[in-house]
Design a protein around this motif. Structure first.
Motif, PDB file in Angstrom:
ATOM      1  N   VAL A 173       0.837  -1.200   0.000  1.00 56.47           N
ATOM      2  CA  VAL A 173       0.000   0.000   0.000  1.00 56.47           C
ATOM      3  C   VAL A 173       0.872   1.251   0.000  1.00 56.47           C
ATOM      4  CG1 VAL A 173      -1.616   1.365   1.365  1.00 56.47           C
ATOM      5  CG2 VAL A 173      -1.992  -1.084   1.077  1.00 56.47           C
TER       6      VAL A 173
ATOM      7  N   SER B 237       2.606   1.636  -3.373  1.00 56.32           N
ATOM      8  CA  SER B 237       1.673   2.069  -4.420  1.00 56.32           C
ATOM      9  C   SER B 237       1.365   3.555  -4.300  1.00 56.32           C
ATOM     10  CB  SER B 237       0.371   1.262  -4.323  1.00 56.32           C
ATOM     11  OG  SER B 237       0.623  -0.115  -4.507  1.00 56.32           O
ATOM     12  N   LEU B 238       1.158   4.030  -3.053  1.00 56.09           N
ATOM     13  CA  LEU B 238       0.889   5.447  -2.837  1.00 56.09           C
ATOM     14  C   LEU B 238       2.075   6.308  -3.277  1.00 56.09           C
ATOM     15  CD1 LEU B 238      -0.900   5.381   0.642  1.00 56.09           C
ATOM     16  CD2 LEU B 238      -1.933   5.912  -1.585  1.00 56.09           C
TER      17      LEU B 238
END
Length: 320
Positions: A63, A66-67
């Motif tokens: 996560v 990806s951010l």
């Protein structure tokens, strides 16, 4: 591999958007957030692992990754475009302040081409010297980090959590002092010229050598804990001038080699972090903690200080 790709790009991006400034403060800011990540990451990772196991940790990493990819890809303006616009809008000669002119007029050779092959860049004396100091400092820190945890457990019988205070203290001091140190380094170099960078590094290396020697001679965990703060502060006096010297060299000559230069920095630091710990552990088991730290690691700092002093004397003689 991901870290190896991201680190030189992030440092180069910062350097490219400040083409007419000394980079001590900017590199200090990166150093501060890097240390914060190393302090927060293990704590968060441990909590997530306890509650969700390996799959939970993997999910958090994906996560966050990806951010970051989305932010880097779509959330910020291209640093090279900012760099080009700045260079087009402002004539470098008028933009450079008197402090910057001191830094570059007499001490750096003029290069006509803006593109230098990587092998030629490595052989530029200023880059080569900074790379040697980076390799030495990385060897010192990774070796000491590796041995110190073993030493305090073997000698003082401290728990793992208590031994972890050493790294928390080191990181905390680095976070607190990175920005002030970066500002001070830029101010001193700007006021007294590039020659002052060598003096700052020499002072930092001598203080680091003293801290390392004291750690080696310490007979209590409390003493080592206190000296660790001293070591963190003195490390900044070496690391920030060295780290910023790569970008300052590129900016002063208006080269298109910022990412290559910080790739060199990252390569030498990674090289020392990879090979120094196993060698240090082997020395620890053969000749002991005190001999390795007081003799070899402390001596490495003195050797680097002598190397920088020799280069500084050569620059002074060259001026005369």
């Amino acid at each position: 591999m991901a870290s190896g790709l991201v680190y030189p790009i992030s440092t180069a991006a910062v350097g490219d958007v400040y083409p007419h400034k000394l980079l001590g403060l900017q590199m200090a800011m990166l150093n501060m957030f890097n240390n914060a990540g190393y302090m927060i990451g293990p704590i968060v990772g441990g909590i997530v692992y306890d509650h969700a196991g390996v799959h939970g940790v993997s999910t958090v990493i994906m996560v966050i990754g990806s951010l970051l990819s989305l932010i880097l890809g779509f959330g910020i303006k291209e640093p090279l475009l900012i760099h080009d616009n700045l260079m087009e809008q402002v004539e470098v000669a008028s933009e450079l302040s008197s402090e910057k002119e001191k830094t570059i007029t007499e001490e750096i050779e003029i290069v006509e081409s803006k593109d230098i092959p990587l092998w030629k860049l490595v052989l530029k004396w200023r880059v080569l010297l900074a790379s040697i100091i980076t390799l030495s400092l990385g060897t010192l820190n990774s070796s000491l980090d590796n041995m110190l945890g073993i030493h305090v457990k073997d000698t003082f019988k401290v728990t793992s959590s208590k031994a972890g205070l050493l790294y928390v203290l080191n990181g905390g001091v680095s976070i607190l002092l990175s920005m002030p140190t970066g500002s001070a380094v830029d101010w001193i170099i700007g006021r007294h010229g590039e020659i002052a960078r060598g003096y700052i590094q020499i002072i930092g290396l001598l203080l680091t050598s003293g801290a390392v020697f004291t750690i080696g001679m310490s007979d209590s965990f409390a003493t080592i804990l206190g000296v660790e703060a001293w070591l963190a502060a003195s490390n900044l006096l070496v690391n920030i001038p060295v780290m910023s010297s790569f970008g300052d060299f590129v900016n002063s000559l208006r080269l298109n080699s910022m990412a290559q230069c910080y790739g060199i920095f990252n390569s030498f630091w990674s090289l020392s972090s990879t090979f120094a710990p196993p060698i240090a552990t082997w020395l620890y088991t053969r000749i002991g903690f005190r001999s390795t730290v007081c003799g070899l690691l402390s001596g490495l700092c003195i050797l680097c200080a002598c190397l920088i002093l020799g280069e500084t004397i050569w620059q002074i003689r060259k001026r005369i």
